[in-house]
Design an enzyme around this catalytic site. Structure first.
Site, short mmCIF file in Angstrom:
data_model
loop_
_atom_site.label_atom_id
_atom_site.label_comp_id
_atom_site.label_asym_id
_atom_site.label_seq_id
_atom_site.Cartn_x
_atom_site.Cartn_y
_atom_site.Cartn_z
N ASN A 4 34.02 37.52 43.89
CA ASN A 4 34.84 36.09 43.41
C ASN A 4 36.14 36.53 43.68
O ASN A 4 36.99 37.03 42.81
CB ASN A 4 34.50 35.89 42.27
CG ASN A 4 35.26 34.54 41.64
OD1 ASN A 4 36.04 33.97 42.45
ND2 ASN A 4 35.39 34.23 40.29
N TRP A 5 36.78 36.16 44.84
CA TRP A 5 38.25 36.38 45.10
C TRP A 5 39.04 35.41 44.48
O TRP A 5 40.27 35.62 44.48
CB TRP A 5 38.43 36.39 46.76
CG TRP A 5 37.84 37.47 47.51
CD1 TRP A 5 37.05 38.75 46.86
CD2 TRP A 5 37.93 37.73 48.84
NE1 TRP A 5 36.84 39.37 47.91
CE2 TRP A 5 37.30 38.88 49.16
CE3 TRP A 5 38.49 36.81 49.96
CZ2 TRP A 5 37.18 39.32 50.44
CZ3 TRP A 5 38.09 37.30 51.21
CH2 TRP A 5 37.69 38.44 51.40
N LYS A 6 38.71 34.48 43.75
CA LYS A 6 39.49 33.49 43.10
C LYS A 6 40.83 33.11 43.83
O LYS A 6 40.46 33.23 45.06
CB LYS A 6 40.16 34.25 41.71
CG LYS A 6 38.88 35.09 40.96
CD LYS A 6 39.42 35.35 39.54
CE LYS A 6 38.18 35.89 38.91
NZ LYS A 6 38.41 36.30 37.19
N GLU A 55 28.66 36.29 32.13
CA GLU A 55 30.08 36.71 32.09
C GLU A 55 30.46 36.51 30.93
O GLU A 55 31.18 35.25 30.51
CB GLU A 55 30.74 35.79 33.21
CG GLU A 55 30.45 35.89 34.66
CD GLU A 55 31.48 36.05 35.46
OE1 GLU A 55 31.59 36.82 36.57
OE2 GLU A 55 32.51 34.99 35.58
N SER A 111 34.91 42.74 34.54
CA SER A 111 35.34 44.02 35.09
C SER A 111 34.38 44.94 35.56
O SER A 111 34.36 46.19 35.36
CB SER A 111 35.74 44.83 33.55
OG SER A 111 37.07 43.72 33.23
N HIS A 163 32.23 28.59 36.37
CA HIS A 163 32.92 29.86 36.06
C HIS A 163 33.88 29.61 34.77
O HIS A 163 34.51 28.36 34.74
CB HIS A 163 33.83 30.28 37.41
CG HIS A 163 34.38 31.60 37.12
ND1 HIS A 163 35.59 31.82 36.34
CD2 HIS A 163 34.09 32.67 37.42
CE1 HIS A 163 35.94 33.08 36.24
NE2 HIS A 163 35.02 33.76 36.79
#
Ligand code: PEP
Length: 256
Positions: free
Chosen positions: A8-10, A166, A216, A94
């Site tokens: 997930n590169w955001k 998450e 993380s 998300h």
């Protein structure tokens, strides 16, 4: 099942930087056997990346989507558009969408259904925040998210859905030193999800649904997290921005 490792590169990496990453990353993952690899870049980089991953082991995903196929929804991208540009996956629900863009479970449910109707595999994110965890509300919160986000979904459709656990308190928000959940705490969350899927659907669905961990994950902890019995992969934010780090995580995947 093969573990799913998704990046997930955001809101990071425009075209040129994205292509440089892919060129480097492709070389690093040549001999990968076990992971299914998905990269979810920004909308604007999807088209370029699609071209650069042809004949590679990398699949394409988006980070969000509207639930309608077209219409007057300024600034949105539809399931049809994501399919058109070559996406197979889409991250939905998300915690950053929930927190900064006020997405709720009902809206996310519409998106899950729209993704499935258009042949996209959702990566549905659930997880409790720190306050909820401190108040022993994890089970209640995660179950409620699943109950609503998966409303009107049948067992057959569940074969296309991946759940990402998450815990919001473990998400790095760009801090490479942020602490992940311990493998034991993550495993407990995954078990909770699997137990609930069994109640909501049946034991085969609970067993066969990929439940991946996000928060993380990095080369230093990936192996341990991915070796837990109920963890079927990872959703990786910060550590997926560096080709070497992400390749190391991908190499830690195994068959579940
Ligand atoms: C995420 O936000 O999906 C995520 C897993 O981020 P990070 O790996 O940076 O904690």
């Amino acid at each position: 099942m093969r573990q799913l490792i998704a990046a997930n590169w955001k809101m990071n990496k425009a075209g040129k930087e994205a292509i440089q990453f892919i060129d480097e990353f492709k070389k690093l993952i040549k001999n990968i056997k076990y992971a299914e690899i998905v990269i979810c870049p920004s909308f604007t980089a999807l088209n370029e990346i699609k071209k650069s991953i042809i004949n590679s082991k990398i699949k394409l995903g988006a980070q969000n989507m509207h639930f309608e196929n077209s219409g007057a929804f300024t600034g949105e991208a539809s399931p049809l558009m994501l399919k058109d540009v070559g996406c197979e996956y889409v991250i939905l629900g998300h915690s950053e969408r929930r927190e900064f863009f006020t997405e709720d479970d009902e809206l996310i449910n519409k998106k899950v259904i729209a993704a499935l109707n258009n042949g996209l595999c959702p990566i549905l994110c659930v997880g409790e925040n720190l306050e909820q965890r401190k108040n022993n509300k994890t089970k209640e919160v995660v179950e409620q998210q699943l109950r609503i986000c998966l409303k009107n979904i049948d067992k057959k459709q569940m074969t296309k859905i991946n759940i990402a656990y998450e815990p919001v308190w473990a998400i790095s928000r760009g801090d490479p030193n942020h602490k992940a959940a311990t493998p034991e705490d993550a495993e407990e969350g995954h078990k909770l999800i699997r137990n609930f899927l069994e109640k909501m659907f049946d034991s085969a669905t609970a067993k066969n649904t990929r439940v991946i961990y996000g928060g993380s994950m990095k080369p230093e902890n990936a192996k341990e997290l991915l070796s837990m019995p109920n963890i079927d992969g990872g959703l990786v934010g910060n550590a997926s921005l560096d080709a070497k780090s992400f390749a190391e995580i991908v190499k830690s995947a195994k068959l579940n």
